[in-house]
Write an enzyme that holds these catalytic residues in place. Structure first.
Site, PDB file in Angstrom:
ATOM      1  N   LYS A   1       0.865   4.961   0.270  1.00 50.62           N
ATOM      2  CA  LYS A   1      -0.141   4.496  -0.574  1.00 50.62           C
ATOM      3  C   LYS A   1       0.024   3.009  -0.733  1.00 50.62           C
ATOM      4  O   LYS A   1      -0.995   2.162  -0.380  1.00 50.62           O
ATOM      5  CB  LYS A   1      -0.171   5.268  -1.937  1.00 50.62           C
ATOM      6  CG  LYS A   1      -1.276   4.803  -2.821  1.00 50.62           C
ATOM      7  CD  LYS A   1      -1.286   5.825  -4.146  1.00 50.62           C
ATOM      8  CE  LYS A   1      -1.958   5.120  -5.040  1.00 50.62           C
ATOM      9  NZ  LYS A   1      -1.247   5.243  -6.372  1.00 50.62           N
TER      10      LYS A   1
ATOM     11  N   ASP B   1      -5.456   8.084  -4.573  1.00 52.14           N
ATOM     12  CA  ASP B   1      -4.972   8.004  -5.854  1.00 52.14           C
ATOM     13  C   ASP B   1      -5.673   9.172  -6.481  1.00 52.14           C
ATOM     14  O   ASP B   1      -6.027   9.962  -5.799  1.00 52.14           O
ATOM     15  CB  ASP B   1      -5.320   6.679  -6.521  1.00 52.14           C
ATOM     16  CG  ASP B   1      -6.684   6.656  -7.068  1.00 52.14           C
ATOM     17  OD1 ASP B   1      -7.310   7.433  -6.573  1.00 52.14           O
ATOM     18  OD2 ASP B   1      -7.041   5.877  -8.151  1.00 52.14           O
TER      19      ASP B   1
END
Ligand code: SF4
Length: 216
Positions: A127, A146
Protein backbone atom coordinates in the site's frame (compact mmCIF):
# COMPACT_ATOMS: atom_id res chain seq x y z
CA UNK A 1 -31.51 -9.45 -9.75
CA UNK A 2 -29.65 -10.98 -12.71
CA UNK A 3 -25.92 -11.48 -12.19
CA UNK A 4 -23.98 -8.65 -13.79
CA UNK A 5 -21.66 -9.69 -16.65
CA UNK A 6 -17.98 -8.72 -16.54
CA UNK A 7 -18.49 -6.33 -19.43
CA UNK A 8 -21.52 -4.69 -17.81
CA UNK A 9 -19.58 -4.28 -14.56
CA UNK A 10 -16.63 -2.70 -16.33
CA UNK A 11 -18.95 -0.26 -18.14
CA UNK A 12 -20.74 0.65 -14.92
CA UNK A 13 -17.38 1.04 -13.13
CA UNK A 14 -16.17 3.42 -15.86
CA UNK A 15 -19.36 5.49 -15.49
CA UNK A 16 -18.93 5.64 -11.70
CA UNK A 17 -15.33 6.78 -12.20
CA UNK A 18 -16.36 9.52 -14.65
CA UNK A 19 -19.11 10.80 -12.33
CA UNK A 20 -16.81 10.84 -9.30
CA UNK A 21 -14.07 12.55 -11.33
CA UNK A 22 -16.59 15.25 -12.30
CA UNK A 23 -17.75 15.53 -8.68
CA UNK A 24 -14.22 15.78 -7.23
CA UNK A 25 -12.00 17.40 -9.88
CA UNK A 26 -9.59 18.42 -7.11
CA UNK A 27 -9.21 14.88 -5.66
CA UNK A 28 -5.60 14.21 -4.69
CA UNK A 29 -3.45 12.68 -1.98
CA UNK A 30 -4.35 14.55 1.21
CA UNK A 31 -1.00 13.96 2.87
CA UNK A 32 1.24 17.05 2.61
CA UNK A 33 4.63 16.41 0.96
CA UNK A 34 7.15 18.09 -1.32
CA UNK A 35 9.22 15.09 -2.42
CA UNK A 36 9.14 11.26 -2.50
CA UNK A 37 11.05 11.02 0.80
CA UNK A 38 8.48 13.15 2.63
CA UNK A 39 5.59 11.22 1.08
CA UNK A 40 7.13 7.90 2.13
CA UNK A 41 7.58 9.08 5.72
CA UNK A 42 4.09 10.62 5.86
CA UNK A 43 2.52 7.43 4.49
CA UNK A 44 4.29 5.26 7.06
CA UNK A 45 3.05 7.62 9.78
CA UNK A 46 -0.53 7.52 8.42
CA UNK A 47 -1.14 3.89 9.48
CA UNK A 48 -4.14 3.74 11.85
CA UNK A 49 -4.59 7.50 11.93
CA UNK A 50 -5.89 10.36 9.79
CA UNK A 51 -4.05 12.38 7.15
CA UNK A 52 -5.02 15.52 9.09
CA UNK A 53 -3.17 14.31 12.17
CA UNK A 54 -0.10 13.33 10.13
CA UNK A 55 -0.08 16.75 8.43
CA UNK A 56 0.15 18.34 11.89
CA UNK A 57 3.38 16.56 12.81
CA UNK A 58 5.25 16.40 9.50
CA UNK A 59 6.08 20.14 9.27
CA UNK A 60 7.93 19.86 12.61
CA UNK A 61 9.54 16.57 11.63
CA UNK A 62 10.77 17.78 8.23
CA UNK A 63 12.02 21.11 9.58
CA UNK A 64 14.29 19.15 11.88
CA UNK A 65 15.05 16.25 9.49
CA UNK A 66 14.66 17.57 5.93
CA UNK A 67 16.01 14.54 4.10
CA UNK A 68 16.88 10.86 4.44
CA UNK A 69 20.44 11.58 5.59
CA UNK A 70 19.25 13.77 8.46
CA UNK A 71 16.53 11.35 9.57
CA UNK A 72 18.92 8.39 9.31
CA UNK A 73 21.06 10.00 12.02
CA UNK A 74 18.19 11.00 14.29
CA UNK A 75 17.83 9.76 17.84
CA UNK A 76 14.85 7.43 18.27
CA UNK A 77 13.60 9.31 21.40
CA UNK A 78 13.62 12.67 19.60
CA UNK A 79 11.60 11.28 16.69
CA UNK A 80 9.19 9.50 19.04
CA UNK A 81 8.46 12.80 20.75
CA UNK A 82 7.57 14.47 17.45
CA UNK A 83 5.37 11.67 16.06
CA UNK A 84 3.76 10.70 19.38
CA UNK A 85 0.27 12.03 18.51
CA UNK A 86 0.00 9.75 15.44
CA UNK A 87 -0.24 6.66 17.69
CA UNK A 88 2.01 3.56 17.76
CA UNK A 89 4.76 6.16 17.94
CA UNK A 90 7.61 3.86 19.00
CA UNK A 91 7.08 1.58 16.02
CA UNK A 92 6.49 4.46 13.67
CA UNK A 93 9.62 6.31 14.81
CA UNK A 94 11.67 3.12 14.36
CA UNK A 95 10.09 2.52 10.93
CA UNK A 96 10.77 5.98 9.53
CA UNK A 97 14.35 6.01 10.84
CA UNK A 98 14.84 2.52 9.35
CA UNK A 99 13.31 3.71 6.08
CA UNK A 100 15.72 6.68 5.98
CA UNK A 101 18.75 4.52 6.87
CA UNK A 102 17.95 2.03 4.11
CA UNK A 103 17.54 4.87 1.59
CA UNK A 104 20.98 6.20 2.54
CA UNK A 105 22.65 2.76 2.66
CA UNK A 106 21.15 1.33 -0.51
CA UNK A 107 19.89 4.16 -2.72
CA UNK A 108 22.15 7.16 -2.16
CA UNK A 109 19.51 8.82 0.03
CA UNK A 110 16.89 8.76 -2.75
CA UNK A 111 13.58 6.91 -2.89
CA UNK A 112 13.66 4.12 -5.54
CA UNK A 113 11.02 3.97 -8.29
CA UNK A 114 10.15 0.30 -8.50
CA UNK A 115 7.71 -1.80 -6.51
CA UNK A 116 10.35 -4.45 -5.76
CA UNK A 117 12.91 -1.95 -4.43
CA UNK A 118 10.29 -0.10 -2.40
CA UNK A 119 8.89 -3.29 -0.88
CA UNK A 120 12.38 -4.23 0.28
CA UNK A 121 12.57 -1.09 2.46
CA UNK A 122 11.67 -1.31 6.17
CA UNK A 123 8.11 -0.25 6.98
CA UNK A 124 7.03 -0.26 3.32
CA UNK A 125 4.23 -2.62 2.31
CA UNK A 126 2.43 -2.75 -1.03
CA UNK A 127 0.00 0.00 0.00
CA UNK A 128 2.77 2.47 0.95
CA UNK A 129 4.69 1.57 -2.22
CA UNK A 130 1.57 2.22 -4.31
CA UNK A 131 1.08 5.61 -2.62
CA UNK A 132 4.68 6.62 -3.36
CA UNK A 133 4.72 5.35 -6.95
CA UNK A 134 1.34 6.85 -7.85
CA UNK A 135 1.67 10.21 -6.14
CA UNK A 136 5.37 11.05 -6.05
CA UNK A 137 6.36 9.45 -9.37
CA UNK A 138 3.12 9.37 -11.37
CA UNK A 139 3.43 5.60 -11.93
CA UNK A 140 0.19 3.58 -11.91
CA UNK A 141 1.56 0.34 -10.49
CA UNK A 142 -1.47 -0.66 -8.40
CA UNK A 143 -4.50 0.65 -6.51
CA UNK A 144 -4.14 1.88 -2.93
CA UNK A 145 -6.69 -0.05 -0.85
CA UNK A 146 -7.39 1.73 2.43
CA UNK A 147 -10.48 1.44 4.61
CA UNK A 148 -12.58 3.72 2.33
CA UNK A 149 -11.53 1.98 -0.88
CA UNK A 150 -12.29 -1.37 0.73
CA UNK A 151 -15.78 -0.30 1.88
CA UNK A 152 -16.80 1.55 -1.28
CA UNK A 153 -15.52 -1.15 -3.66
CA UNK A 154 -17.75 -3.60 -1.91
CA UNK A 155 -20.82 -1.29 -1.69
CA UNK A 156 -20.43 -0.39 -5.37
CA UNK A 157 -20.23 -4.07 -6.34
CA UNK A 158 -16.70 -3.82 -7.74
CA UNK A 159 -15.48 -6.74 -5.64
CA UNK A 160 -16.68 -9.51 -3.35
CA UNK A 161 -13.25 -9.99 -1.85
CA UNK A 162 -12.36 -9.05 1.71
CA UNK A 163 -8.56 -8.90 1.70
CA UNK A 164 -6.79 -5.75 0.43
CA UNK A 165 -4.64 -7.85 -1.93
CA UNK A 166 -7.62 -9.49 -3.65
CA UNK A 167 -9.65 -6.24 -3.71
CA UNK A 168 -6.71 -4.54 -5.41
CA UNK A 169 -6.54 -7.33 -8.02
CA UNK A 170 -10.26 -6.98 -8.75
CA UNK A 171 -9.98 -3.19 -9.13
CA UNK A 172 -6.92 -3.52 -11.39
CA UNK A 173 -8.90 -5.86 -13.62
CA UNK A 174 -11.94 -3.57 -13.70
CA UNK A 175 -10.25 -0.20 -14.40
CA UNK A 176 -7.72 0.91 -17.00
CA UNK A 177 -4.18 1.24 -15.64
CA UNK A 178 -3.96 5.01 -16.11
CA UNK A 179 -6.93 5.36 -13.75
CA UNK A 180 -5.53 3.35 -10.84
CA UNK A 181 -4.00 6.16 -8.76
CA UNK A 182 -6.86 8.63 -9.17
CA UNK A 183 -9.44 5.87 -8.63
CA UNK A 184 -8.33 5.42 -5.06
CA UNK A 185 -8.38 9.20 -4.40
CA UNK A 186 -11.91 9.43 -5.84
CA UNK A 187 -13.19 6.58 -3.65
CA UNK A 188 -11.44 8.02 -0.58
CA UNK A 189 -12.86 11.53 -1.20
CA UNK A 190 -16.34 10.09 -1.73
CA UNK A 191 -16.01 7.95 1.38
CA UNK A 192 -14.94 10.93 3.48
CA UNK A 193 -17.60 13.28 2.18
CA UNK A 194 -20.69 11.26 1.23
CA UNK A 195 -20.44 7.49 1.63
CA UNK A 196 -19.36 7.42 5.27
CA UNK A 197 -18.89 4.20 7.21
CA UNK A 198 -21.60 4.95 9.76
CA UNK A 199 -24.26 6.41 7.51
CA UNK A 200 -23.88 6.63 3.75
CA UNK A 201 -25.74 9.69 2.43
CA UNK A 202 -27.23 7.94 -0.60
CA UNK A 203 -29.69 10.81 -1.16
CA UNK A 204 -26.73 13.14 -1.84
CA UNK A 205 -24.66 10.62 -3.82
CA UNK A 206 -23.66 11.35 -7.43
CA UNK A 207 -23.44 7.63 -8.25
CA UNK A 208 -26.58 6.41 -6.46
CA UNK A 209 -28.14 5.44 -9.80
CA UNK A 210 -25.24 3.06 -10.47
CA UNK A 211 -24.78 1.68 -6.97
CA UNK A 212 -26.29 -1.71 -6.03
CA UNK A 213 -26.25 -0.69 -2.34
CA UNK A 214 -28.14 2.59 -2.84
CA UNK A 215 -30.98 3.18 -0.44
CA UNK A 216 -32.70 5.70 -2.72
S1 SF4 B 1 -25.44 5.13 -3.23
FE1 SF4 B 1 -25.08 5.12 -1.02
S2 SF4 B 1 -23.94 3.21 -0.63
FE2 SF4 B 1 -23.80 3.64 -2.84
S3 SF4 B 1 -21.88 4.82 -3.09
FE3 SF4 B 1 -23.56 6.28 -2.87
S4 SF4 B 1 -23.61 6.76 -0.67
FE4 SF4 B 1 -22.43 4.87 -0.91
Amino acid sequence: MARESKTARAERAAEVYDLLAAEYPQAHCELDFVDPFQLGVATILSAQTTDVRVNKVTPVLFRRYPDARALAEARQEDVEEIVRSTGFFRNKAANIIGFARALVAEHGGKVPRTMAELRALPGVGRKTANVILGNAFGVDEGVVVDTHVKRLSSLLGFTRASTPEKIEEDLMELFRRERWTLLSHLLIWHGRRVCGARKPRCEACAVAGLCPSSRV
